[in-house]
Design a protein around this motif. Structure first.
Motif, mmCIF file in Angstrom:
data_model
loop_
_atom_site.group_PDB
_atom_site.id
_atom_site.type_symbol
_atom_site.label_atom_id
_atom_site.label_comp_id
_atom_site.label_asym_id
_atom_site.label_seq_id
_atom_site.Cartn_x
_atom_site.Cartn_y
_atom_site.Cartn_z
ATOM 1 N N THR A 63 0.829 -1.213 0.000
ATOM 2 C CA THR A 63 0.000 0.000 0.000
ATOM 3 C C THR A 63 0.862 1.261 0.000
ATOM 4 O O THR A 63 0.506 2.259 -0.629
ATOM 5 N N LYS A 64 2.000 1.199 0.678
ATOM 6 C CA LYS A 64 2.910 2.350 0.682
ATOM 7 C C LYS A 64 3.465 2.610 -0.718
ATOM 8 O O LYS A 64 3.597 3.768 -1.133
ATOM 9 N N LEU A 65 3.773 1.537 -1.449
ATOM 10 C CA LEU A 65 4.284 1.672 -2.814
ATOM 11 C C LEU A 65 3.239 2.321 -3.720
ATOM 12 O O LEU A 65 3.561 3.217 -4.513
ATOM 13 N N VAL A 66 1.990 1.887 -3.600
ATOM 14 C CA VAL A 66 0.905 2.489 -4.395
ATOM 15 C C VAL A 66 0.744 3.968 -4.024
ATOM 16 O O VAL A 66 0.553 4.828 -4.894
ATOM 17 N N GLY A 67 0.842 4.268 -2.729
ATOM 18 C CA GLY A 67 0.759 5.656 -2.286
ATOM 19 C C GLY A 67 1.878 6.506 -2.869
ATOM 20 O O GLY A 67 1.657 7.653 -3.277
ATOM 21 N N LEU A 68 3.079 5.948 -2.930
ATOM 22 C CA LEU A 68 4.221 6.681 -3.468
ATOM 23 C C LEU A 68 4.080 6.929 -4.969
ATOM 24 O O LEU A 68 4.498 7.987 -5.470
ATOM 25 N N ILE A 69 3.502 5.970 -5.688
ATOM 26 C CA ILE A 69 3.264 6.168 -7.119
ATOM 27 C C ILE A 69 2.313 7.342 -7.331
ATOM 28 O O ILE A 69 2.555 8.217 -8.177
ATOM 29 N N ASN A 70 1.237 7.383 -6.549
ATOM 30 C CA ASN A 70 0.286 8.495 -6.641
ATOM 31 C C ASN A 70 0.932 9.815 -6.249
ATOM 32 O O ASN A 70 0.708 10.847 -6.894
ATOM 33 N N LEU A 71 1.743 9.788 -5.207
ATOM 34 C CA LEU A 71 2.411 11.001 -4.729
ATOM 35 C C LEU A 71 3.368 11.551 -5.783
ATOM 36 O O LEU A 71 3.371 12.759 -6.072
ATOM 37 N N THR A 72 4.170 10.677 -6.374
ATOM 38 C CA THR A 72 5.165 11.102 -7.366
ATOM 39 C C THR A 72 4.501 11.669 -8.612
ATOM 40 O O THR A 72 4.893 12.734 -9.111
ATOM 41 N N ILE A 73 3.493 10.961 -9.131
ATOM 42 C CA ILE A 73 2.806 11.428 -10.337
ATOM 43 C C ILE A 73 2.071 12.737 -10.066
ATOM 44 O O ILE A 73 2.021 13.624 -10.934
ATOM 45 N N TYR A 74 1.509 12.875 -8.868
ATOM 46 C CA TYR A 74 0.815 14.115 -8.508
ATOM 47 C C TYR A 74 1.766 15.294 -8.586
ATOM 48 O O TYR A 74 1.459 16.304 -9.243
ATOM 49 N N PHE A 75 2.922 15.226 -7.948
ATOM 50 C CA PHE A 75 3.860 16.354 -7.957
ATOM 51 C C PHE A 75 4.477 16.564 -9.336
ATOM 52 O O PHE A 75 4.744 17.691 -9.734
ATOM 53 N N TRP A 76 4.694 15.474 -10.071
ATOM 54 C CA TRP A 76 5.189 15.614 -11.439
ATOM 55 C C TRP A 76 4.199 16.412 -12.276
ATOM 56 O O TRP A 76 4.585 17.323 -13.019
ATOM 57 N N TRP A 77 2.905 16.104 -12.147
ATOM 58 C CA TRP A 77 1.886 16.741 -12.975
ATOM 59 C C TRP A 77 1.695 18.209 -12.606
ATOM 60 O O TRP A 77 1.683 19.073 -13.484
ATOM 61 N N ILE A 78 1.545 18.503 -11.298
ATOM 62 C CA ILE A 78 1.275 19.897 -10.918
ATOM 63 C C ILE A 78 2.486 20.796 -11.194
ATOM 64 O O ILE A 78 2.320 21.963 -11.579
ATOM 65 N N CYS A 79 3.689 20.265 -11.032
ATOM 66 C CA CYS A 79 4.889 21.059 -11.322
ATOM 67 C C CYS A 79 5.007 21.321 -12.824
ATOM 68 O O CYS A 79 5.356 22.426 -13.251
ATOM 69 N N GLN A 80 4.703 20.307 -13.610
ATOM 70 C CA GLN A 80 4.736 20.464 -15.066
ATOM 71 C C GLN A 80 3.734 21.525 -15.515
ATOM 72 O O GLN A 80 4.066 22.399 -16.331
ATOM 73 N N GLN A 81 2.521 21.476 -14.975
ATOM 74 C CA GLN A 81 1.491 22.441 -15.363
ATOM 75 C C GLN A 81 1.854 23.865 -14.948
ATOM 76 O O GLN A 81 1.626 24.822 -15.701
ATOM 77 N N GLU A 82 2.432 24.005 -13.765
ATOM 78 C CA GLU A 82 2.801 25.347 -13.277
ATOM 79 C C GLU A 82 3.924 25.937 -14.120
ATOM 80 O O GLU A 82 3.916 27.140 -14.432
ATOM 81 N N ILE A 83 4.896 25.126 -14.483
ATOM 82 C CA ILE A 83 6.011 25.610 -15.313
ATOM 83 C C ILE A 83 5.507 25.978 -16.714
ATOM 84 O O ILE A 83 5.898 27.004 -17.278
ATOM 85 N N LYS A 84 4.617 25.157 -17.288
ATOM 86 C CA LYS A 84 4.036 25.469 -18.602
ATOM 87 C C LYS A 84 3.265 26.777 -18.560
ATOM 88 O O LYS A 84 3.324 27.587 -19.486
ATOM 89 N N LYS A 85 2.522 26.988 -17.456
ATOM 90 C CA LYS A 85 1.743 28.221 -17.307
ATOM 91 C C LYS A 85 2.648 29.451 -17.308
ATOM 92 O O LYS A 85 2.345 30.464 -17.947
ATOM 93 N N ASN A 86 3.800 29.334 -16.620
ATOM 94 C CA ASN A 86 4.730 30.458 -16.579
ATOM 95 C C ASN A 86 5.385 30.703 -17.933
ATOM 96 O O ASN A 86 5.636 31.850 -18.301
ATOM 97 N N ILE A 87 5.655 29.655 -18.671
ATOM 98 C CA ILE A 87 6.242 29.800 -20.011
ATOM 99 C C ILE A 87 5.265 30.519 -20.938
ATOM 100 O O ILE A 87 5.637 31.409 -21.702
ATOM 101 N N VAL A 88 3.984 30.148 -20.876
ATOM 102 C CA VAL A 88 2.949 30.778 -21.705
ATOM 103 C C VAL A 88 2.795 32.257 -21.351
ATOM 104 O O VAL A 88 2.662 33.113 -22.230
ATOM 105 N N GLN A 89 2.822 32.568 -20.054
ATOM 106 C CA GLN A 89 2.693 33.962 -19.611
ATOM 107 C C GLN A 89 3.840 34.825 -20.106
ATOM 108 O O GLN A 89 3.659 35.989 -20.464
ATOM 109 N N LYS A 90 5.051 34.278 -20.138
ATOM 110 C CA LYS A 90 6.214 35.021 -20.629
ATOM 111 C C LYS A 90 6.127 35.292 -22.118
ATOM 112 O O LYS A 90 6.580 36.318 -22.613
ATOM 113 N N GLN A 91 5.523 34.351 -22.854
ATOM 114 C CA GLN A 91 5.387 34.529 -24.288
ATOM 115 C C GLN A 91 4.332 35.573 -24.625
ATOM 116 O O GLN A 91 4.435 36.299 -25.574
#
Length: 228
Positions: A200-228
């Motif tokens: 269960t801890k492994l499944v939790g870690l998979i969700n945790l990692t993908i969650y932070f990967w996704w939100i960080c990716q979206q935030e960085i993309k948002k900043n790139i678009v704003q600069k353009q």
């Protein structure tokens, strides 16, 4: 002789270049110096006390026991911890100062994950058990403390978390809590216990990692678009 004389300037050139590159990243100088110092002290201690085998065990591979699959899922869990922490820290540093609240959220997330990772990797709770003896009480106290930390974390960053697809984060916290509860629950079958606790801890870690990967990716993309 000519080859020796020509090799000296080349060596000096590489040495100067190395100094320049390390001076640009001062933290590497300190980390290398501290690591070499620790290893030197351990080597001297092992030499004086004749405990070379103990030092060797610090660097032993899982194959040393004869079981090639030993600790595979544990190693994957550790990779997941490191990935989630690295993504959060790197993104927090990369984002501009205008994203101050999100940067603080990522730094705080990395600190919370570091706390849990160090306990998971270096077995800090089990070390406390050896000192105090009553393992169940120690585990209950430590897990309660971690639960309080997670509650404070969720309360402080409630608004930021709600702006993200937070269900995977909530699911990972629930799975961590379930894993901790199983750890202090007496289950006779070692296989079932391992699946319920570490699985269960492994499944939790998979969700945790993908969650932070996704939100960080979206935030960085948002900043790139704003600069353009």
């Amino acid at each position: 002789m000519r080859e020796k004389f020509t090799a000296v300037p080349v060596f000096k050139s590489w040495l100067n270049k190395g100094k320049q590159h390390f001076n640009r990243i001062p933290v590497l100088i300190w980390l290398n110096a501290i690591t070499i110092l620790i290893l030197s002290v351990l080597s001297i201690y092992a030499r004086i006390k004749s405990k070379g085998s103990n030092i060797e065990s610090l660097f032993s591979d899982p194959f040393y026991t004869g079981m090639f699959y030993l600790g595979w899922f544990t190693s994957i869990s550790e990779i997941m911890w490191c990935a989630a922490i690295s993504i959060s820290l790197f993104s927090a540093i990369l984002l501009p100062p205008s994203n101050r609240r999100f940067k603080i959220f990522l730094f705080a997330s990395a600190l919370v994950m570091l706390l849990l990772f160090f306990d998971d990797r270096f077995r800090l709770t089990l070390i406390l058990c050896t000192f105090f003896g009553t393992c169940k009480v120690v585990k209950l106290s430590v897990y309660s403390l971690y639960g309080l930390v997670l509650i404070c974390y969720a309360w402080l960053f409630n608004k930021t978390i709600r702006q993200t697809p937070y269900i995977p984060l909530l699911l990972s916290f629930c799975l961590f809590g379930f894993s901790s509860a199983i750890d202090i629950t007496p289950i006779s079958s070692r296989g079932i216990h391992a699946m319920l606790e570490d699985g269960t801890k492994l499944v939790g870690l998979i969700n945790l990692t993908i969650y932070f990967w996704w939100i960080c990716q979206q935030e960085i993309k948002k900043n790139i678009v704003q600069k353009q």
